[in-house]
Design an enzyme around this catalytic site. Structure first.
Site, short mmCIF file in Angstrom:
data_model
loop_
_atom_site.label_atom_id
_atom_site.label_comp_id
_atom_site.label_asym_id
_atom_site.label_seq_id
_atom_site.Cartn_x
_atom_site.Cartn_y
_atom_site.Cartn_z
N HIS A 264 0.65 0.65 15.87
CA HIS A 264 1.79 1.08 15.05
C HIS A 264 3.12 0.81 15.73
CE1 HIS A 264 -1.47 3.29 13.14
NE2 HIS A 264 -0.67 3.70 12.17
N GLU B 287 0.84 -1.19 0.00
CA GLU B 287 0.00 0.00 0.00
C GLU B 287 0.88 1.24 0.00
OE1 GLU B 287 -2.94 -2.64 2.79
OE2 GLU B 287 -2.39 -0.63 3.51
N GLU C 101 -4.40 -6.45 3.45
CA GLU C 101 -3.17 -7.21 3.73
C GLU C 101 -3.28 -8.67 3.30
OE1 GLU C 101 -4.63 -5.13 5.85
OE2 GLU C 101 -3.15 -3.52 5.75
N TYR D 147 -2.07 -8.68 10.83
CA TYR D 147 -2.94 -9.80 11.24
C TYR D 147 -3.97 -10.24 10.20
CZ TYR D 147 -0.45 -8.70 15.43
OH TYR D 147 0.57 -8.44 16.32
N PRO D 148 -4.55 -9.35 9.38
CA PRO D 148 -5.43 -9.89 8.34
C PRO D 148 -4.70 -10.84 7.40
CG PRO D 148 -5.74 -7.52 8.53
CD PRO D 148 -4.55 -7.87 9.37
N GLN E 73 2.32 -2.26 5.83
CA GLN E 73 2.63 -0.86 6.17
C GLN E 73 3.09 -0.65 7.61
OE1 GLN E 73 -0.34 2.58 5.59
NE2 GLN E 73 0.88 2.46 3.72
N PHE E 74 2.45 -1.34 8.55
CA PHE E 74 2.86 -1.28 9.96
C PHE E 74 2.64 -2.65 10.57
CE2 PHE E 74 3.81 3.09 11.12
CZ PHE E 74 3.20 3.84 10.12
N ASP E 75 3.51 -3.00 11.54
CA ASP E 75 3.40 -4.27 12.24
C ASP E 75 1.99 -4.65 12.68
OD1 ASP E 75 5.21 -2.08 14.04
OD2 ASP E 75 3.16 -2.50 14.73
N GLY E 76 1.26 -3.67 13.21
CA GLY E 76 -0.06 -3.96 13.79
C GLY E 76 -1.11 -4.31 12.75
N PHE E 77 -0.74 -4.16 11.47
CA PHE E 77 -1.72 -4.44 10.42
C PHE E 77 -1.44 -5.76 9.72
CE2 PHE E 77 -3.39 -0.64 11.55
CZ PHE E 77 -2.70 0.50 11.17
#
Lengths: 412, 426, 330
Positions: C135, C35, C66, C94-95, C88-92
């Site tokens: 994030h 992204e 993701e 999971y999908p 884009q960021f670690d916290g994203f």
């Protein structure tokens, strides 16, 4: 007042920015939020608005210069009109902190590394745990060494903190000769070790002098029998030790030198106002000397109670650690073992110790005739650095007099 | 990769002409297509032009077309709509104006505060005021809103104190208002995740028997952007909402950009038409027209409260500022586009309308401007004196039930923390 | 991978950018997708300029999804491409967890080698940038726990430059963690100096007092702690793990056998983390060398807190040196 606006982190972790151009100059009057500078970061070109209204007094960076996040950008004199909101958070954003760093909002942007440790408060040192472990305390490398040398760790005395077995302990154990089958070896540890250390230290530091006095305590024993029947003394045991303790406390008043301590380190003799009376007790675990605190304030009855409590706690092994410390003078009752007398060794830190012997019926001279009386021997060892012969003798003789004629207590 | 070839158009007698609205009923009454009607069997309508370039151009012209519901033009003129006409008093239009001016001001002040280092981040809503105020004011007290992270305008309508929004962006909490008393859930930073949550909540409303009456029933409205419509969770939400007839309004603010990804990165079809694929109505509205947004959302919520949900609303608007204060839109979009959208400004058209129609006096505008200044001042003062939470916040409220291991960890850390001599570093 | 000239000072972000560029120049099947990575060049500018130079067919701005990114990368890999995905960021991430764990990690095993997944998934991780929720995560352990994928973490600009190229050249799927709080830190990159193997840990500071092991964003913090400790006469030996799965523990074992003490540092919550794995292995292999138990300095077992609390959450020099002191107290 002059406020300083420091470069904030404008985009999630930026560390620096380049000044592109200033839109204001020193002397200009600013309104709140007026755009003052264009900066270029790794991510974007950004315009920064002024957080203060006032007059520009100084610009801290030239166009083209790269400035770290947190460095001062511009100083603005806000005059008296600015009302600073109360901030509970510490230094105002943009203000110079006591360490000379300009405060940006804490946590925004990667912080510059702190290059010193923060100072810690002094830690309370926990007392070394008494060696009660059922498993020998040894680190893996030491265990390996013991195994290689064929040493059984349960037979090794640990010299490390808390009884931890060190490499040296293992090596020493390895060089000791193998035990003769006719012998039994027991490692010295725990209480025995502590007691041994104490008596050695005392015996070989303080010059001991022991004085002996044989006394007729018949009157004291009669008084004991009379008092035992009185209501206040029911439920508590009155023993010769009780009377001896009381006599000792009274005698201390006339010879305070015996209730003192030789302080080698400071080169002083410490005289105590109180009598924390140690009573040597033999317990299944060994010798303990619990203290009766402020024995000088106690009546005969109170002393009797204290002695009973002390004896039972010592038997149980439940004497509080605090009660083991801080004694000023000691009595050791060898009489309970049927022993006449002895040459007691001082408790380390004290200057006198009284041994109370067994009370026997013995021939005594009363009014020119030899009659059977209750007789016992008292022995007083003193630290000759603190107590001289005259003082020791007077003290011992006072105790003897009180036990011989309890009515003399009126005169003390 | 070669350009994708599209299937040739197939028409059949019942096919609808290109560009006509899916639904063509008057304001009251149920929509034409029954929810349980056949999805297959009628002609597969390949609506719109055939090649990607034309599609993209079509997507760009989102403020035009017969299917776009509009009641107030960018020039501030009232126009009527066959389905969504709105009778509204001058006082109500003034109220919308005031809402949008204040929300814009709070947004701008927060943006500035970020640039001054007082907030770590801000997600601006500049340009989207009408979409949020129109939808927010259409909600009834008993409805529930599920926002993303930019719905400061909806928060405003639900009575969330704007100061409560700051905690997230200043980094002292992750949402401090009470969702139950405000009817406004906490912000969702993971894109699209809230659509499933909203659907589940709406399913609960139906299970609780709160559906049936357009006035007193309950509904849920879920806010997300154009980018979110690419997330799997959003599609699963559509599936669930459809098969469970959940009373949820899916309110998509198509602000044309998902950070740097323009709309054509997310879709080959106007977003409102996706609803049809799942079996519920989709409506496109001029997102910069507060009256139209209000009218359409009010209708949609009433449909849901009645039991005819779900509904998808695509509010076509524009993200006038960056994605967040960390973003730089000059790297991926042209200034002309921004200029074009300034001509469609949502606040300006209402102001012009009020002035031209004599619906508000100068004192009114002055009053609103003063209120905006006062709001900005209040927010600034609050922001600059927000207390910092102590280290115990790290360990607070991880579980509802007792947790000895967390308690032990907290105790250990606080003891460690207290073992330092106080100095200016902390 | 090649270069000429003397050392240049570059940021970690630039090191990644140049490494990606070199990999794309070397192999036309390498494509980059994620992204906002094309026109914008990535939210951290890691892919800056790549789309301009390599075109939209090789640098893809994907839709916002993701699972879609990783799933389509799996398909592209089956087609012979070498996709480099960005989350884009670690916290994203999971999908995408399902696609990573059930597909990316298993194709090779499922097909018994007929199908390969030479996919790299780049993930900025860790905290310390004052960000909002999701994030600042450290999800490495979930992936280290998954057989079939490999996991690495670069800690400095030089490693970033080489490791990204090595990961792209690797025929196995690699989750490539990048320390986002270190993106702007600089180092001198000497292209004439050959890099170590990708799946190797490295001794970055020699010492005798104790061994400290870290990876990713914590390596810098540990080195700072070691500098401070030197003032107190302690010489800390520091090892940068670099590879989290497979772990390269030989250097760690060697070090612990010399120092007798190990402290492990990681931002991630400690419970059930790969740091625990490390501690268990060292306890097993270096048992007779341990003068003290293996100590761990990690994030707390809580969700990552709001930004204003993160300084208390993240291991810092004081917590690391406190652990060193405790180890020395045995």
């Amino acid at each position: 007042m002059t406020s300083i606006f420091a470069l904030p982190d404008v985009g999630e972790g930026l560390t620096e920015a380049e000044i592109v151009r200033w839109l204001v100059a020193p002397g200009d009057t600013l309104t709140l939020n007026q755009i003052i500078v264009e900066i270029e970061t790794a991510k974007a070109a950004v315009e920064l608005p002024s957080p203060y209204a006032g007059v520009v007094t100084e610009l801290f960076a030239e166009p083209g210069a790269t400035v770290a996040v947190g460095s001062p950008l511009i100083a603005i004199d806000a005059g008296d009109a600015v009302v600073q909101p109360t901030a509970e958070i510490g230094p105002e954003i943009g203000a110079e902190g006591p360490d000379g760093r300009i405060t940006t909002l804490v946590g925004y942007g990667p912080r510059t590394a702190t290059m010193t440790r923060r100072p810690r408060k002094p830690l309370a040192v926990a007392p070394a745990a008494e060696d009660q472990a059922s498993v020998p305390l040894a680190k893996p490398p030491v265990r390996k060494l013991a195994k290689e040398l064929g040493i059984d760790l349960s037979t090794v005395l640990g010299s490390g903190n808390g009884g931890v077995i060190t490499r040296e302990d293992v090596r020493r154990a390895a060089t000791e000769p193998i035990a003769d089958p006719g012998q039994r070896r027991e490692p010295v540890r725990g209480m025995r070790k502590a007691t041994a250390a104490a008596v050695v230290s005392s015996a070989f530091t303080a010059p001991h002098v022991t004085m002996f006095l044989t006394v007729d305590v018949t009157a004291m024993m009669q008084l004991r029998a009379r008092l035992a029947g009185r209501p206040v003394f029911r439920g508590v045991k009155l023993t010769p030790l009780t009377f001896t303790a009381r006599a000792l406390c009274l005698a201390v008043r006339r010879t305070p030198e015996v209730n003192a301590s030789w302080d080698q380190a400071s080169g002083e003799i410490v005289y105590f106002d109180y009598v924390h009376l140690g009573i040597a007790a033999d317990t299944p675990r060994g010798l303990v000397v619990p203290k009766i605190r402020h024995a000088e304030r106690m009546s005969l009855h109170e002393l009797a109670l204290a002695l009973e409590e002390l004896a039972s706690a010592a038997r149980d092994g439940s004497t509080a650690p605090g009660d083991m410390l801080g004694g000023t003078i000691t009595i050791t009752n060898v009489g309970v073992f049927g022993i006449d007398t002895g040459t007691p060794i001082l408790n380390p830190g004290e200057s006198a110790i009284l041994a109370l012997g067994a009370i026997r019926e013995q021939p005594w001279v009363v009014d020119g005739a030899v009659v059977p009386r209750q007789v016992c021997q008292l022995a007083l060892s003193v630290d000759h650095r603190v107590v001289d012969g005259a003082q020791g003798s007077r003290f011992l003789s006072d105790i003897g007099a009180l036990l011989t004629d309890p009515a003399l207590a009126f005169t003390f | 990769m070669p350009p994708r070839k599209r299937a040739p158009s197939r028409s059949s007698p019942g096919a609808k002409p290109v560009g006509s609205p899916i639904v063509g009923q008057p304001t009251v009454g149920p929509i034409v297509e029954p929810l349980a009607g056949p999805i297959v069997g009628t002609a597969m309508e390949v609506d719109g032009p055939h090649n990607p370039q034309q599609v993209i151009a079509g997507l760009r012209a989102t403020s035009e077309g017969e299917d776009l519901v509009q009641l107030l033009t960018p020039e501030g003129q009232r126009v009527s709509h066959p389905r969504f006409d709105l009778e509204i008093s001058a006082a109500d239009i003034q109220a919308f104006y005031r809402d949008m001016v204040l929300v814009r001001r709070l947004d701008r002040e927060a943006n500035v505060l970020q640039r001054q280092g007082q907030l770590g981040l801000w997600a601006p809503l500049l340009g989207q005021e009408a979409a949020q105020i129109g939808a927010g004011r259409a909600m009834a007290p008993q409805d529930m809103a599920f926002p993303s992270y930019r719905e400061h305008g909806v928060a405003w309508c639900r009575g969330v104190n704007p100061t409560e929004l700051f905690g997230i962006f200043r980094g002292i909490d992750q949402g401090s208002w009470d969702p139950h008393s405000t009817g406004f859930q906490l912000y969702a930073v993971v894109v699209g995740t809230q659509c499933l949550h909203a659907t589940g909540y709406a399913m609960g409303q139906r299970l609780d028997g709160k559906i049936g009456n357009a006035e007193t029933g309950e509904a849920t409205i879920c806010f997300f952007g154009d980018g979110a419509t690419s997330q799997g969770d959003v599609h699963e939400a559509f599936v669930w909402a459809a098969v469970y007839d959940a009373p949820v309004v899916f309110f998509c603010q198509n602000n044309q950009w998902a950070i740097s990804a323009s709309l054509d990165h997310q879709t080959r079809v106007p977003l409102y038409r996706r609803a049809r694929g799942y079996g519920f109505p989709g409506i496109r509205v001029d997102g910069n027209d507060v009256l139209a947004v209000f009218a359409v959302t009010q209708w949609a919520l009433r449909e849901c409260r009645t039991g005819n949900g779900p509904v998808l609303i695509e509010a076509c608007t524009y993200r006038m500022d960056a994605h967040t204060t960390s973003d730089d839109p000059t790297r991926y979009r042209l200034a002309d586009e921004l200029e074009e959208w300034k001509l469609k400004d949502p606040v300006e058209r209402v102001r012009v309308h009020l002035v031209r129609e004599g619906l508000a006096q100068p004192e009114f505008f002055a009053g609103v401007a003063n209120e905006a200044d006062e709001l900005a001042r209040r927010l600034r003062d609050y922001c600059m004196s927000m207390p910092v939470p102590g280290p115990e916040r790290i360990f607070s409220n991880i579980y509802a039930e007792a947790s000895p291991s967390i308690d032990a960890a907290r105790a250990d850390y606080l003891a460690y923390h207290a073992s330092f001599v106080e100095d200016e570093r902390r | 991978m090649s270069g000429t000239g003397g050392p240049q000072t570059i940021t970690l972000a630039k090191g990644l950018n140049q490494g990606l560029r070199a990999a794309m120049e070397a192999n036309p099947r390498v494509i980059v997708m994620g992204e906002d990575i094309g026109k914008l060049g990535g939210v951290f500018r890691i892919t800056d300029g790549l789309q301009k130079d390599f075109g939209e067919q090789r640098v893809l701005d994907t839709p916002l999804g993701e699972s879609g990114i990783i799933g389509t990368a799996v398909g592209l890999a089956l087609r012979g491409y070498r996709p480099v995905c960005e989350i884009q960021f670690d916290g994203f991430i999971y999908p995408a967890f399902d696609q990573i764990v059930t597909q990316l990690a298993r194709f090779h095993y499922r097909s018994q080698g007929k199908l390969r997944m030479p996919v790299v998934v780049r993930v900025p991780h860790g905290g310390g940038i004052g960000a909002v929720e999701h994030h600042s995560e450290s999800p490495e352990s979930y992936f280290a726990h998954t057989p079939g994928i490999k996991v690495v973490a670069c800690a400095n600009a030089v490693d970033a430059y080489w490791m990204i190229q090595q990961a792209i050249a690797c025929d196995d799927p690699v989750i490539f963690f990048e320390p986002k709080r270190r993106y702007w830190e600089k180092a001198a990159l000497d292209l004439t100096s050959a890099p170590p193997p990708l799946f190797s840990s490295q001794l970055v500071r020699s010492g005798t007092t104790a061994t400290v092991v870290a990876y990713g964003p914590m390596v810098r913090t540990v080195l700072d702690a070691a500098t401070i400790a030197e003032q107190d006469g302690q010489q800390l030996e520091v090892i940068d793990l670099r590879t989290l799965s497979p772990l390269d523990l030989a250097p760690v074992f060697d070090s612990v056998r010399r120092t007798g003490r190990l402290i492990c540092v990681s931002e991630a919550p400690g419970e059930a983390s790969l740091i625990g794995e490390l501690a268990a292995r060292v306890s097993q292999e270096c048992f007779y060398s341990l003068e003290a138990p293996v100590l761990r300095v990690t994030g707390f077992d809580t969700p990552y807190p709001p930004a204003k609390c993160e300084e208390d959450y993240l291991p810092d020099v004081d917590r690391i040196l406190d652990a060193v002191d405790r180890a020395l107290g045995y």
